[in-house]
Design an enzyme around this catalytic site. Structure first.
Site, PDB file in Angstrom:
ATOM      1  N   LYS A   1      -9.284   7.267  -4.160  1.00  0.00           N
ATOM      2  CA  LYS A   1      -9.747   5.912  -4.786  1.00  0.00           C
ATOM      3  C   LYS A   1      -8.713   6.334  -5.966  1.00  0.00           C
ATOM      4  O   LYS A   1      -8.354   5.309  -6.881  1.00  0.00           O
ATOM      5  CB  LYS A   1     -11.738   6.206  -5.090  1.00  0.00           C
ATOM      6  CG  LYS A   1     -11.272   5.780  -3.842  1.00  0.00           C
ATOM      7  CD  LYS A   1     -13.339   5.042  -4.540  1.00  0.00           C
ATOM      8  CE  LYS A   1     -13.549   4.230  -3.183  1.00  0.00           C
ATOM      9  NZ  LYS A   1     -15.254   4.239  -3.465  1.00  0.00           N
TER      10      LYS A   1
ATOM     11  N   ASP B   1       5.370   3.168  17.263  1.00  0.00           N
ATOM     12  CA  ASP B   1       7.019   2.480  17.249  1.00  0.00           C
ATOM     13  C   ASP B   1       7.215   2.972  17.998  1.00  0.00           C
ATOM     14  O   ASP B   1       8.604   4.178  17.975  1.00  0.00           O
ATOM     15  CB  ASP B   1       6.725   4.335  15.659  1.00  0.00           C
ATOM     16  CG  ASP B   1       7.903   4.416  15.215  1.00  0.00           C
ATOM     17  OD1 ASP B   1       9.230   2.911  15.193  1.00  0.00           O
ATOM     18  OD2 ASP B   1       8.489   5.119  14.983  1.00  0.00           O
TER      19      ASP B   1
END
Length: 324
Positions: free
Chosen positions: A59, A156
């Site tokens: 964080k 992808d």
């Protein structure tokens, strides 16, 4: 670096050579305990165990962008879930020097980016034969059926993530995969092959269909529909319709052109609803039965040249494949 041992959950492996190094990690050729070739894909950054302190650290540094560790872990979990003849097989997983790695089967064959380059440079052909592209498209549709049936998307699909093995094609590199019912803050695909909604953070099964359509377009024309820097291509993908493939290759039959056009519509509702539906149209378009389809559909002297280079597609050629 060569000669290192890797101890997986199921077996041990001996590194033979480095195949590829990219932004997200490294790929090695290795031998298993039966002396068979395998591929080891390893992340670059150190693996931090998931603890309260590591979450707080994440964080603090705002580490929400997917890392190579995320990619390896994602690929591991997806390949544990999906099993299909047209999907690369997961052999093992492990951690070495605090770095997670996966072990997959070794596919002795070229990726489609290399095949297209071979056509252009060695055979002096600007594109691949339509019949071969149709068969490739069918194979990858079947692979995507399996992926989508598990509530996942690949994320992808592009020529360098499709490897030819004999008459079949296999889908590799699931590091950008995710759940089809989730929105994502960060984009992890390839702009030249990505659907508009994927770029905007809402990839889906139909996004893979779009990417496969762009892949077929590229193989049949020799280039992606939009050429230029990533930002330019992103803008084009969001706003411009894909040109008709017959504008660049008049030999493509109208039926195949329509399949590609339907796969690459900007609106999801106008595309194929499923990979199965697209596979049915591609199967119907094939002019011969699968077992009669030649490996490469062109003149005898060219086929002989391709057969020779295909036999040489051991790890020397694998070095040039793009895994990240």
């Amino acid at each position: 670096m060569s000669g290192r041992f890797y101890r997986g959950e199921l077996a041990s492996y001996f590194e033979v050579d480095k195949l590829k190094r990219g932004k997200q990690g490294r790929v090695y050729l290795a031998k298993d305990q039966e002396n068979e070739n395998v591929v080891i894909k390893m992340s670059k950054r150190r693996f931090v165990p998931i603890t309260t302190s590591s979450i707080e650290l994440s964080k603090k540094i705002n580490s929400q962008v997917p890392t190579s560790i995320d990619s390896i872990i994602t690929e591991k979990e997806v390949l544990k879930t999906v099993t299909h003849p047209n999907i690369v097989k997961l052999r093992d997983t492990g951690v070495k020097d605090e770095l997670p790695f996966i072990v997959t089967e070794y596919i002795q064959g070229p990726d489609l980016e290399n095949v297209l380059n071979f056509y252009k440079t060695t055979l002096k052909k600007p594109r691949l034969p339509a019949q071969l592209c149709t068969k490739i498209g069918y194979d990858i549709c079947k692979a995507l059926e399996e992926v989508h049936s598990k509530g996942l998307y690949h994320g992808d699909v592009k020529p360098s993530n499709i490897v030819m093995q004999g008459k079949s094609s296999k889908l590799i590199d699931f590091g950008s995969s995710g759940q089809t019912d989730k929105a994502y803050e960060h984009y992890t695909g390839t702009p030249h092959f990505s659907a508009p909604e994927h770029i905007m953070g809402c990839p889906s099964a139909q996004s893979d269909i779009y990417s496969l359509g762009i892949t077929l377009y590229t193989l049949l024309s020799g280039n992606t529909p939009f050429i230029g820097p990533a930002l330019f291509v992103v803008q084009k993908q969001l706003t411009d319709e894909i040109p008709n493939i017959r504008e660049h290759n008049s030999r493509v039959k109208p039926e195949l052109s329509e399949i590609i056009s339907k796969a690459t519509r900007k609106r999801i509702s106008e595309r194929y609803e499923s990979a199965e539906e697209m596979a049915e149209d591609l199967q119907a378009h094939l002019e011969v039965e699968e077992e009669e389809l030649p490996l490469f559909d062109f003149e005898a002297e060219e086929r002989e040249a391709v057969d020779k280079i295909t036999r040489r597609f051991d790890y020397e050629v694998l070095k040039h494949q793009t895994y990240f």
